[in-house]
Scaffold this motif. Structure first.
Motif: not given
Lengths: 325, 313
Positions: A4, A7, A12, A18, A118, A120-121, A323, B56, B69, B74, B76-77, B79-81, B107-109, B155
Motif C-alpha cells: 500500500t 502504491d 502521480k 483524475v 474496481s 485502484p482508487i 456496490v 469491494l 494480498l 490492501d 488498492l494493491a 485492484k491494481r493487479r 486511474l491505473n496510472e 492495467k
C-alpha cells in the motif's frame, strides 16, 4: 515497504483529480452547461440592463456619488421587480441541482460504477472528484456571469468600478458559489440515496421550489406557533418577528440574500430588525468592505457549513452502500 | 512465477446480509494459466464472491488472498493487479471506446508513453480496432462486452475476473469471446476466474469448475471429474429408439432403470456395463437410432446437483 505505501508513493496525480478532470470536461462539453449559461446570462443581462436604464436617468445628480456601480446589481426596477441579486438567488439553485442530481445514480444506471470502483482508487475519490468538478463548473458559470454583467455595466453607465467595488463583486461571487454549493451538495445527496436520476431531480427541485416560494409562509406559520402574537403586547410582536427571521435563516436562500445584499450595498448596516430609537441620530454612512464582511460572516460560514454537513451525509451514505445496491 | 502458483485463494469465505446468507463458506484456488469457472444460477452468490475477492465488499468471515494480498486490508494493491469486468458492464456513452480506456488507464496510472500503444493492442486483441473512435453509445451488446475485456486488460493484470462474460451476446460473439478468454489464460499465462450460468460455454473453456448452489460450492473439479464423482458407479445414457420401456428393461437387465417416453429414454446402468450397452441393445433387436453419453455433459451434472440440493432443502 508494504504494497500500500509503495502504491501511494508511485501515485502521480491523485485519483480524485483524475475523476474531477474527466467530470469537468464532461460538464464543459455538455448541453447542460450551454443551456444554463444562456439562461443565467439572459436573466443577468435583463436585470442589469433595466437597472442601468433607470440609473442613467438619475446619473447626472449622482455624479461623484460613491457606490453607483454596485447599484446595478441591487436595484429592483418597476418593470422587473427583482434585482440581479434576487434573480440569482431564485435561479442559482438550478445550477447546483443540474450538476449534482445524477452524480452517483447516473454512474449506477449506466453500469459504470462497478467498473469505476474496481480501479485502484478509494471509493471516496469518486464522490469527492465529482463534487469538486461540480463546484468548478458552478464557479466558472458564476464568474462568467459576473464578468459579463460588470462589463455591460461599464458600457451602459460609463462608470468604472473602484477597487473596493471590485473586491465586493469578487466576494459576492464567492458567496454565490457557496450558496450554489449547498444545492450541489443536496443534489449529490439525492443522487446517492435515490436509484433513478429522475427521482433525484424531482426531489431536489421540489425542495428548492418549496423553499423559494412557500418558505416565508412556512416560517411565518411556525413562528406563530413558537412565539404567538398577543395583540395587547407589542413586544410579543417583536419576538414573533425575531423568531421568523431566525427560522428563515435555516434556509440557504435567506442566508444568500442577506449576505449578497450586504456585500454589494455598502450602506446596509444590519440584517436584523431596527427600531426607530436605534435609528435616532444615526449618521448615514457607508460601511467599509471589512465591516460589511463582518456583518454577514455568520451567513457565509452558515452556507459553507451547510454544504459541508450535507456533503458529509452524502459521503457517508455513499461509503456504506453496497456496490451492487 | 511457476504455472501452479495459486493467484486466487479463498478459505471458508462467508458473506451475510442481515439474516440472509449470500455466500456460505466457500473454498477456491485458481492458479496462473488456468481458467476457472463459477457455475450457478442467478443469485447463487457468484457475484458476491467476486466482490469479496476484489475487496469491494467485506467478508463476514473467512479469508481471501489474491496474489498473496488480503483484499480487505490492501484493496488498492489488489485492484491494481486484478482486471475486473462486472456483470452488465457499462461505459460512458458519449465517449469513444478509446477515450473510455484512456480514463481507465489514467486511474491505473499506466505510464503516459505506454498508454496509447497498450490501448491499441488490446482493442485489436478484442477486435474493436475499427470501432475504437466511435462513441460507445453506438455499440452493440457484444461489442460492449468485448470492450469490457479490453478495459479489464488495460492495467495488464496477472488476474482477470469476468462476471458473466457471455451473457446476452449472439452465438458468433460467444465463440469469439470464449477464444479470447482462453488466450488470456493459456497463451498469456494469466489466472482467469469467470462466472456464468451458461453450462456449455463454461464446459468448453474452463479447466476447472465450481458449481454454486445457494451460496455453497457443491462440487469442484474438471468437467470429467465432476461427471465421474456424480455417477458413483452409475452411468447414464440417452437412447433414441422406437421401443417400449419394458423391452429396454428386458434388454438391459435388472440393475438398469429406465425413464422417459416417446422414443427418448434415459437409462442408468452400472458403469461396468457401459461398454456392452450398445451390443446388448442390438442383440435384443431394439432399433437404436441414437445413443448419447450423458456422463461428461454439464447439463446433466448441473441438473443432478440441483435435484440433490432440492431434496436436501
Amino acid at each position: 515497504m508494504t504494497a500500500t505505501t509503495f502504491d501511494t508513493w508511485v501515485r502521480k496525480r491523485p485519483a480524485w483529480a483524475v475523476i474531477a478532470r474527466k467530470e469537468f470536461a464532461d460538464h464543459l462539453l455538455s448541453a447542460r452547461f450551454i443551456a444554463l449559461l444562456v439562461i443565467m446570462g439572459l436573466v443577468a443581462l435583463a436585470t442589469v440592463y433595466s437597472a442601468a436604464v433607470e440609473l442613467r436617468d438619475v446619473a447626472p445628480q449622482a455624479t461623484g456619488q460613491p457606490g453607483l456601480f454596485l447599484q446595478l446589481f441591487t436595484v429592483a426596477t418597476d418593470t422587473l421587480r427583482l434585482s440581479f441579486l434576487q434573480f440569482i438567488g431564485f435561479l442559482a439553485p438550478i445550477l447546483g441541482i443540474a450538476y449534482g442530481f445524477d452524480a452517483v445514480n447516473g454512474e449506477r444506471s449506466q453500469g459504470t460504477l462497478p467498473r469505476l470502483v474496481s480501479q485502484p482508487i478509494h471509493r471516496d475519490d469518486v464522490i469527492n472528484g465529482k463534487f469538486v468538478a461540480g463546484l468548478g463548473i458552478v464557479g466558472l458559470t458564476v464568474v462568467i456571469v459576473a464578468v459579463m454583467v460588470a462589463g455591460l455595466g461599464i458600457f451602459l453607465l460609463g462608470v468604472v468600478p473602484t477597487g473596493s467595488e471590485l473586491v465586493r463583486l469578487v466576494s459576492w461571487s464567492l458567496a454565490a458559489i457557496a450558496y450554489i454549493g449547498v444545492w450541489l451538495a443536496f443534489a449529490t445527496f439525492c443522487s446517492v440515496v435515490t436509484r433513478r436520476a429522475a427521482t433525484s431531480a424531482m426531489v431536489s427541485i421540489g425542495v428548492w421550489l418549496v423553499l423559494a416560494i412557500f418558505g416565508s409562509m412556512i416560517f411565518e406559520l411556525v413562528a406563530g406557533i413558537v412565539s404567538p402574537v398577543n395583540p395587547a403586547d407589542p413586544y410579543s410582536e417583536l419576538d414573533n418577528l425575531r423568531t421568523q427571521i431566525s427560522l428563515s435563516r435555516l434556509s440557504p436562500i435567506t442566508l444568500y440574500q442577506e449576505a449578497s445584499t450586504v456585500l454589494l450595498s455598502p450602506h446596509v448596516r444590519t440584517v436584523n430588525i431596527v427600531t426607530l430609537e436605534q435609528l435616532d441620530r444615526a449618521i448615514v454612512s457607508r460601511l467599509t468592505f471589512g465591516q460589511s464582511l463582518l456583518l454577514v460572516w455568520p451567513q457565509l460560514v452558515g452556507m459553507v457549513a451547510a454544504t459541508v454537513v450535507i456533503f458529509a451525509i452524502a459521503y457517508i451514505r455513499f461509503m456504506r452502500q453496497e456496490v451492487r445496491a | 512465477m511457476s504455472a501452479n502458483t495459486p493467484l486466487i485463494e479463498a478459505r471458508r469465505l462467508v458473506k451475510k446480509y442481515g439474516d440472509k446468507v449470500a455466500v456460505n463458506g466457500i473454498d477456491l484456488t485458481v492458479s496462473a494459466g488456468e481458467v476457472f469457472g463459477l457455475l450457478g444460477p442467478n443469485g447463487a452468490g457468484k457475484t458476491t464472491t467476486i466482490l469479496m475477492l476484489l475487496g469491494l465488499t467485506e467478508p463476514t468471515s473467512g479469508t481471501a488472498r489474491v496474489g498473496g494480498l488480503d483484499p480487505t486490508r490492501d484493496p488498492l494493491a489488489i485492484k491494481r493487479r486484478v482486471g475486473y469486468m462486472p456483470d452488465a458492464v457499462g461505459f460512458y456513452e458519449d465517449m469513444t471506446a478509446r477515450e473510455n480506456l484512456r480514463y481507465t488507464a489514467a486511474l491505473n496510472e499506466v505510464p503516459e508513453d505506454e498508454v496509447e500503444d497498450r490501448i491499441q493492442n488490446f482493442l485489436e486483441e478484442v477486435g474493436l480496432a475499427d470501432a475504437a473512435d466511435n462513441p460507445v453509445g453506438t455499440f452493440s451488446r457484444g461489442m460492449r462486452q468485448r470492450l469490457g475485456v479490453a478495459d479489464a486488460l488495460v492495467k495488464d493484470p496477472k488476474v482477470v475476473i469476468l462476471d458473466e462474460p457471455t451473457a446476452s451476446i449472439d452465438p458468433q460473439g460467444v465463440a469469439e469471446m470464449l477464444e479470447l478468454i482462453r488466450n488470456l489464460a493459456h497463451r498469456d499465462g494469466r489466472a482467469v476466474l469467470l462466472s456464468s450460468h451458461l453450462l456449455h460455454q463454461v464446459q468448453e473453456i474452463c479447466d476447472r469448475i465450481a458449481i454454486f448452489v445457494s451460496g455453497k460450492v457443491v462440487a469442484e473439479g474438471t468437467p470429467a471429474e465432476l461427471g465421474a464423482r456424480l455417477a458413483r458407479g452409475q452411468a447414464r445414457f440417452e437412447i433414441v429408439a422406437d421401443t417400449s420401456s419394458d423391452r429396454l428393461r428386458e434388454a438391459l437387465g435388472a440393475d438398469a432403470t429406465v425413464e422417459g417416453a416417446d422414443g427418448r429414454w434415459q437409462v442408468t446402468i452400472p458403469s461396468e456395463q457401459s461398454k456392452s450397452l450398445f451390443r446388448r441393445l442390438v442383440d435384443a433387436d431394439i432399433p437404436v437410432r441414437g445413443l448419447v453419453d450423458l456422463n461428461a455433459d454439464l447439463d446433466e451434472i448441473y441438473r443432478r446437483y440441483f435435484q440433490r440440493e432440492e431434496v436436501k432443502a
